[in-house]
Enzyme design. Structure first.
Site, PDB file in Angstrom:
ATOM      1  N   GLY A  34       0.916  -1.308  -0.100  1.00  0.00           N
ATOM      2  CA  GLY A  34       0.086   0.258   0.015  1.00  0.00           C
ATOM      3  C   GLY A  34       0.877   1.116  -0.009  1.00  0.00           C
ATOM      4  CG  PHE A 102      -6.838  -1.655  -5.681  1.00  0.00           C
ATOM      5  CD1 PHE A 102      -5.818  -1.886  -4.597  1.00  0.00           C
ATOM      6  CD2 PHE A 102      -7.569  -0.498  -5.391  1.00  0.00           C
ATOM      7  CE1 PHE A 102      -5.611  -0.998  -3.561  1.00  0.00           C
ATOM      8  CE2 PHE A 102      -7.443   0.361  -4.280  1.00  0.00           C
ATOM      9  CZ  PHE A 102      -6.434  -0.111  -3.359  1.00  0.00           C
ATOM     10  CG  ASN A 177       3.910   6.529 -14.442  1.00  0.00           C
ATOM     11  OD1 ASN A 177       3.216   6.925 -15.413  1.00  0.00           O
ATOM     12  ND2 ASN A 177       3.412   5.363 -13.859  1.00  0.00           N
ATOM     13  CB  THR A 205       9.262   8.505 -12.438  1.00  0.00           C
ATOM     14  OG1 THR A 205       7.950   8.024 -12.607  1.00  0.00           O
ATOM     15  CG2 THR A 205       9.601   9.270 -11.074  1.00  0.00           C
ATOM     16  N   GLY A 210      15.351   6.695 -15.605  1.00  0.00           N
ATOM     17  CA  GLY A 210      15.619   7.756 -14.539  1.00  0.00           C
ATOM     18  C   GLY A 210      14.509   8.550 -14.576  1.00  0.00           C
ATOM     19  N   GLY A 237       8.182   2.655  -7.046  1.00  0.00           N
ATOM     20  CA  GLY A 237       7.568   4.230  -7.030  1.00  0.00           C
ATOM     21  C   GLY A 237       7.318   4.750  -5.498  1.00  0.00           C
ATOM     22  CG  ASP A 238       4.652   3.213  -3.101  1.00  0.00           C
ATOM     23  OD1 ASP A 238       3.787   4.480  -3.600  1.00  0.00           O
ATOM     24  OD2 ASP A 238       3.777   2.222  -2.774  1.00  0.00           O
TER      25      ASP A 238
END
Length: 286
Positions: A34, A102, A177, A205, A210, A237-238
């Site tokens: 999460g 999800f 992203n 991102t 990079g 990503g988190d």
């Protein structure tokens, strides 16, 4: 879950109108995850003090215990007894593509907890959450004069152009992203340069390439960090977000924050699970 083949070999483009596929997944593992928990894990591992604001269900007791054992505050984590905790069922193929199902569960009540001004809260982030929580928390951050990052992630498609433009106007920084960036630009009608003129900075991102840092209409490319191994992308990503928050709280430039995020992402992708990597602060020069 791990599918040992390639999704592309199993899905026939000319048969999508009757899609009916099954994937054999010999590898199955359950992890704590999460966005709120993952970001808090990264931020605390770097030496920051995270205050995750989230909602768990009747099955969330183990997660609350885990957060506390890591020294992460649960002051703003609300438990709802008549729901399950939000859960994602994620399947990776051999190329690290992902298919996710999800279930939001208790997350749909995340808007009940409000953001209020407090002396020990320096900045915040609006990351993927319940729709109403994202809308209300952005307004509340602004009203409390707390600068915040708008990072909608997989929640971005829930919002139309007017709502996304309002998020940008409220936020101090925006992070997406490359795919989300194209959608954000399309729906708002603003280019990356124009978005960056409305905030202190925009970051796009780019995974293994990079990221791009946009400030005042100018673009800077921040190189990726080569990982020791590519095992699993879930939670990268988190981890990056936690590093961003750490750097912003330290007063770093956005490019320096992004560079630390790239290093954390490289550490995470070499380990399975969103919260199973270890951070050596000395090796990171912190």
């Amino acid at each position: 879950m791990t599918f040992e083949g390639r999704f592309a070999d199993q899905i026939l483009p000319d048969q999508l109108h009757i899609l009916n596929v099954s994937f054999l997944v010999p590898g199955l593992r359950r992890d704590f995850g999460g966005c709120a928990g993952n970001i808090a894990y990264s931020l605390n591992a770097l030496g920051g003090r995270a205050l995750p604001m989230a909602t768990v269900g009747s099955d969330g007791g183990d997660y609350l215990e885990r957060l506390r054992s890591l020294g992460i505050s649960t002051e703003f984590v609300r438990q709802v007894d008549d729901s399950f905790t939000a859960q994602a069922m994620i399947m990776n193929d051999r190329d690290n593509n992902q298919i996710t199902a999800f279930h939001p569960g208790a997350m749909q009540q995340a808007h009940i907890t409000r953001v209020t001004a407090r002396d020990d809260i320096r900045l915040g982030i609006v990351a993927p959450d319940g729709r109403e929580a994202m809308l209300q928390h952005a307004e509340q951050f602004k009203a409390a004069n707390i600068p915040f990052v708008f990072d909608p992630g997989q929640g971005l498609p829930m919002f139309d152009g007017e709502e996304l433009r309002h998020f940008v106007e409220l936020a101090s920084w925006v992070v997406v992203n490359d795919y989300e960036g194209k959608m954000l630009s399309q729906r708002t009608g603003w280019s990356f340069a124009e978005i960056s003129e409305r905030v202190q900075g925009l970051v796009i991102t780019l995974a293994a390439e990079g990221c791009e840092v946009w400030t005042r209409g100018e673009r800077e490319h921040v190189l990726a960090v080569k990982p020791t191994a590519v095992i699993e992308p879930t939670g990268c990503g988190d981890a990056w977000r936690g590093a961003l928050l750490y750097g912003l709280e330290q007063g770093w430039t956005l490019a320096r924050c992004a560079a630390l995020g790239n290093r954390l992402g490289a550490l995470k992708i070499a380990q399975r699970g969103p919260q199973n990597y270890q951070v050596d602060r000395q090796a990171l020069g912190l």
